[in-house]
Design a protein around this motif. Structure first.
Motif, PDB file in Angstrom:
ATOM      1  N   TYR A  63      -6.351   6.234  -1.049  1.00 53.96           N
ATOM      2  CA  TYR A  63      -5.522   5.282  -0.604  1.00 53.96           C
ATOM      3  C   TYR A  63      -5.263   4.220  -1.533  1.00 53.96           C
ATOM      4  N   GLU A  64      -4.000   3.889  -2.018  1.00 53.87           N
ATOM      5  CA  GLU A  64      -3.895   2.776  -3.052  1.00 53.87           C
ATOM      6  C   GLU A  64      -3.435   1.711  -2.526  1.00 53.87           C
ATOM      7  N   SER A  70       0.882  -1.197  -0.002  1.00 51.37           N
ATOM      8  CA  SER A  70      -0.110   0.088   0.136  1.00 51.37           C
ATOM      9  C   SER A  70       0.969   1.456  -0.082  1.00 51.37           C
ATOM     10  N   THR A  71       0.139   2.330  -0.102  1.00 52.50           N
ATOM     11  CA  THR A  71       1.014   3.620  -0.346  1.00 52.50           C
ATOM     12  C   THR A  71       1.684   4.036   0.764  1.00 52.50           C
ATOM     13  N   ASN A  72       1.192   3.401   2.135  1.00 53.92           N
ATOM     14  CA  ASN A  72       1.953   3.983   3.158  1.00 53.92           C
ATOM     15  C   ASN A  72       3.118   2.944   3.715  1.00 53.92           C
TER      16      ASN A  72
END
Length: 208
Positions: free
Chosen positions: A187-188, A65-67
């Motif tokens: 959010y990806e 994920s993007t985080n």
């Protein structure tokens, strides 16, 4: 739920006997590579046909994920409706669908969040019949020279607003490789599949 996660296999007590039998048997013929679709319309038809042919599927997945979070686990599904994503430790997540709702469970926190399956961006995995052009708003379909099909579409029915989904499908291997979900909050999440094991519906079931 903005992006779904994955589930797990089992082994038979006859495994040793079966492996010895398999060692003596002639090797199974290799599956011939599929042709590459020659147009976006043909590519989309190939992807729809793939989903509609699935009876059961298991796979290993890696999710990022993007985080910067990364996790993995196993996915199993039986169409229509049944879906199970199981994360490997240290994650404590599990996602289960019964065809009507999707439950996102965290065994560590003791939470159990339930959503309508219509609100999830991954309903194409469990619907009885899939037609991405009718079910979603297809933005783009590309076919690479290597046979990789990329389908980008939007689903306005997902929880929290419109989700943008990108599928990558290997036309030569006839296999779903990955999907990416970008939710309304930006959010990806990307899920990459490997070790797919698919059992097909009969031709009559797939055509209905």
């Amino acid at each position: 739920m903005t992006s779904a996660p994955p589930a797990e296999p089992a082994v038979s007590s006859e495994a040793t006997k079966a492996s010895l039998t398999a060692a003596k048997a002639p090797a199974a013929p290799r599956v011939a590579a599929q042709s590459i679709p020659n147009s976006p319309a043909a590519a989309l038809e190939r992807v729809n046909a793939y989903f509609n042919s699935i009876d059961q599927l298991t796979a290993h997945f890696v999710q990022s994920s993007t985080n910067g979070q990364r996790s993995e686990g196993t996915l199993s599904l039986k169409r229509p409706g049944q879906l199970h994503f199981a994360y490997a430790p240290p994650s404590t997540l599990e996602v289960v669908s019964d065809g009507r709702s999707v439950a996102v469970r965290d065994k560590k926190l003791g939470t159990n969040d339930v959503y309508s399956i219509r609100q999830t961006p991954l309903k194409f995995l469990v619907q009885d019949r899939v037609d991405l052009a009718k079910d979603t708003k297809v933005q783009d379909v590309q076919v690479g020279s290597d046979g990789m099909i990329t389908v980008r579409f939007e689903d306005s029915a997902t929880l929290g607003g419109t989700s943008k989904i990108t599928l990558r499908f290997d036309a030569r291997a006839n296999a779903l490789k990955q999907w990416t979900v970008l939710d309304a909050q930006g959010y990806e999440t990307t899920v990459v599949l490997s070790d797919l094991n698919v059992s097909r519906r009969t031709s009559a079931e797939a055509a209905n």
